[in-house]
Design an enzyme around this catalytic site. Structure first.
Site, PDB file in Angstrom:
ATOM      1  N   HIS A  45       0.808  -1.215   0.000  1.00  0.00           N
ATOM      2  CA  HIS A  45       0.000   0.000   0.000  1.00  0.00           C
ATOM      3  C   HIS A  45       0.840   1.263   0.000  1.00  0.00           C
ATOM      4  CE1 HIS A  45      -3.945  -1.949   1.540  1.00  0.00           C
ATOM      5  NE2 HIS A  45      -4.045  -1.633   0.274  1.00  0.00           N
TER       6      HIS A  45
ATOM      7  N   ASP B  98       1.185 -10.202 -11.687  1.00  0.00           N
ATOM      8  CA  ASP B  98       0.659 -11.526 -11.371  1.00  0.00           C
ATOM      9  C   ASP B  98       1.360 -12.613 -12.165  1.00  0.00           C
ATOM     10  OD1 ASP B  98      -1.204 -11.521  -9.282  1.00  0.00           O
ATOM     11  OD2 ASP B  98      -2.725 -10.590 -10.541  1.00  0.00           O
TER      12      ASP B  98
ATOM     13  N   CYS C 284       0.362  -4.128 -19.027  1.00  0.00           N
ATOM     14  CA  CYS C 284      -0.140  -3.138 -18.073  1.00  0.00           C
ATOM     15  C   CYS C 284       0.412  -3.371 -16.673  1.00  0.00           C
ATOM     16  CB  CYS C 284      -1.669  -3.143 -18.036  1.00  0.00           C
ATOM     17  SG  CYS C 284      -2.402  -4.725 -17.589  1.00  0.00           S
TER      18      CYS C 284
ATOM     19  N   GLU D 148      -2.120 -13.503 -17.197  1.00  0.00           N
ATOM     20  CA  GLU D 148      -1.512 -13.354 -15.881  1.00  0.00           C
ATOM     21  C   GLU D 148      -1.016 -14.673 -15.300  1.00  0.00           C
ATOM     22  OE1 GLU D 148      -4.150 -10.157 -13.644  1.00  0.00           O
ATOM     23  OE2 GLU D 148      -5.363 -11.587 -14.767  1.00  0.00           O
TER      24      GLU D 148
END
Length: 573
Positions: free
Chosen positions: A200, A449, A496, A425
């Site tokens: 975060h 991922d 992305c 992914e």
């Protein structure tokens, strides 16, 4: 946001960590106030005598309520990802189970700090065992604990002190609530001893445009006021930098400012087009996409769903998607359908008994149990398409088989979505990209991922960041396989994930045949400059050299050896 391994930091540059971004600054250290140091068995005193359980209960209840209210107030004054993270932390402080268990212990006569610590430790253990998003929330949980304890015992809340001058904020770990509360006019950079490049704090730092270095051993030993040079590109923190370092940083700042003046379309030196796009999470983020982006390459729609007790309605979603489409004024917008589960659980959909949520029912797999979520979202996207006259590119996350790609495409087209794609992914999708592309109009590679699943490494575990290095050969082999399938099918293949934000890696991706790169808006100028100063043939030569490398370090070195020296110097590659 670009991440750099600590191994890439040059020797002799002081403390080392994992850099997030590529900016460099010099400024004084401002250490974050630590958690209150209170003995767990310390009684709550009133006029020198231990308080009654009833009085302790009232104080604890008020402390939780005040912390939650304060966080909500901060959330209301924030926007985008910052707002969502603050709201989530406020919800944690307001959690009935957390508060209820603490009060039960207090009612039984347990000292308040011991009661809070005991319950928080239990919740933290459960979160860590669950892994993924919940494991990352442990930092938020500990932040709530520290704030509540401080209020209970009458001490100042821990966190960032008042900054009298622009400073480098240093902490063992910085909770999102603390990050979001920063006075951006006074913060030069963020440095932490813990955390990871996709946690975060790093995400918010990227959104705020702040250079950040995480996992810096010894950062909290730096005295307040010590002047340090923070180099996010190198992942270093250098105390007492000399004039040479300062001059080098100033040259980089001036170069970055000059690069930002170029907002033309992405293309190689010989005119091969490469779309340069921005990642967003909300319609408000779309409004901040500047002229330097050719559109949006990743609209993370799950932000609309997180921290809600029920899914947003079709009207709510239509309004959000239409607002985003209008904000970019006809430019390309790639929308990712709901990517929930694993690190983004939903109260109304996620299965609570999954032993390994990252390998469970997440992303498109929710259609197995909650098909209405996807159908409602696709209907809303079709309505937004009709209302705005703009055609979003809509893709599904966590697709593993051609059958899933075909089923998603059928659902999307039946709903009225015109351009349909899927995310790559997981290794299975990359290995069978040719079959996936036979079912859809485009694919987009989520390298975060893809690296996590290829390397069997939780991408939220900062101590394993070396395994998630964007230069890992196994991951690049899968990217190359996917790009090759796109070239053969004549269909677009975008990236992305965070790889796209690395100017050096961007050259590799272009050389592999990737047609678009999407990243945090702040990374666009450097990537545009790197691509524009190399021909397509040079990019292909760089990609070939990288694919022949044995290790991540060898791969990066192979790329750097073929890059224009002037470009490498300008971008401090």
């Amino acid at each position: 946001m670009t991440t750099t391994s600590a191994a890439d930091a040059p020797a002799g540059t002081g403390l080392r960590g994992v850099g997030v971004g590529r900016r460099a600054v010099v400024g004084p250290v401002a250490q974050v106030r630590p958690a209150p140091d209170v003995a767990p068995d310390a009684p709550l005193l009133v006029d020198g005598a231990p308080a009654t359980p009833a009085h302790v209960r009232t104080v604890v209840e008020r402390a939780f309520a005040d912390v939650a209210a304060g966080l909500r107030t901060q959330a209301e004054g924030a926007s985008g990802t910052v707002r969502d993270v603050l709201a989530a932390t406020a919800q944690m402080a307001d959690d009935a189970a957390l508060r209820g268990q603490v009060l039960t212990r207090v009612d039984g006569g347990e000292p308040p700090v011991a009661a809070i610590d005991g319950v928080v430790d239990t919740f933290a253990a459960m979160f860590e065992q669950a892994g993924g998003y919940l494991a990352e929330r442990v930092t938020d949980l500990r932040s709530v604990r520290d704030r509540v304890v401080a209020r209970v015992v009458g001490l100042p809340e821990p966190g960032v002190p008042h900054l009298a001058q622009p400073s480098v904020v240093v902490a063992r770990d910085l909770a999102p609530a603390d990050t979001a509360a920063l006075d951006l006019t006074k913060v030069l950079a963020i440095v932490t001893e813990l955390g990871g490049p996709t946690g975060h704090t790093a995400i918010i730092a990227g959104q705020l445009g702040l250079p950040c270095v995480v996992r810096v051993d010894g950062a909290t030993t730096l005295a307040d006021g010590t002047v340090v040079a923070v180099d996010a590109a190198a992942g270093t923190v250098t105390p007492d930098p000399d004039d040479a370092v300062r001059d080098a940083f100033e040259r980089r700042r001036a170069a970055d400012a000059a690069l930002a003046q170029d907002t033309g379309p992405g293309a190689t030196a010989d005119g091969h087009a490469v779309a340069l796009l921005a990642n967003i999470g909300t319609a408000a983020d779309a409004q901040r996409v500047g002229a330097g982006a050719e559109g949006v390459g990743l609209f993370r729609t799950e932000v609309l769903f997180l921290e809600r007790t029920q899914a947003p309605t079709v009207d709510e979603q239509t309004d959000a998607y239409a607002a985003a489409l209008r904000a970019v004024d006809g430019r390309k917008v790639v929308v990712r359908t709901l990517d929930a589960g694993a690190d983004k659980p939903l109260a109304f959909a996620t299965q609570p008994d999954e032993e390994n949520p990252a390998l469970g029912v997440r992303g498109y797999r929710l259609v197995r149990s909650h098909a209405e979520l996807l159908d409602t979202q696709l209907a809303a996207l079709a309505r937004a398409q009709e209302a705005t006259g703009s055609t979003p590119w809509v893709m599904a996350p966590m697709i593993a088989t051609p059958d899933e790609a075909r089923d998603f495409a059928a659902r999307a087209r039946a709903a009225g979505v015109a351009t349909v794609g899927v995310m790559v992914e997981v290794p299975a999708a990359a290995l069978r990209a040719r079959d996936l592309l036979a079912e859809v109009d485009f694919v987009s590679i989520g390298t975060n991922d893809l690296a996590q699943y290829t390397m069997a490494t939780d991408r939220l575990r900062g101590e394993l960041a070396d395994l998630l290095d964007v230069w890992q050969p196994a991951v690049l082999d899968l990217v190359a396989t996917t790009a090759r399938a796109g070239l053969e099918a004549g269909k677009p293949v975008g990236v992305c994930g965070e790889s796209a934000a690395d100017p050096l890696m961007a050259l590799v991706l272009v050389g592999l045949g990737v047609t678009s790169l999407s990243m945090a808006a702040g990374a666009l100028p450097a990537v545009r400059y790197a691509v524009r100063h190399h021909t397509r043939a040079t990019c292909e030569a760089i990609a070939g050299a990288v694919l022949r490398a044995r290790t991540a370090a060898d791969a990066r070195a192979a790329a750097l050896a073929l890059v224009d020296p002037d470009v490498a110097a300008t971008l401090a590659l």
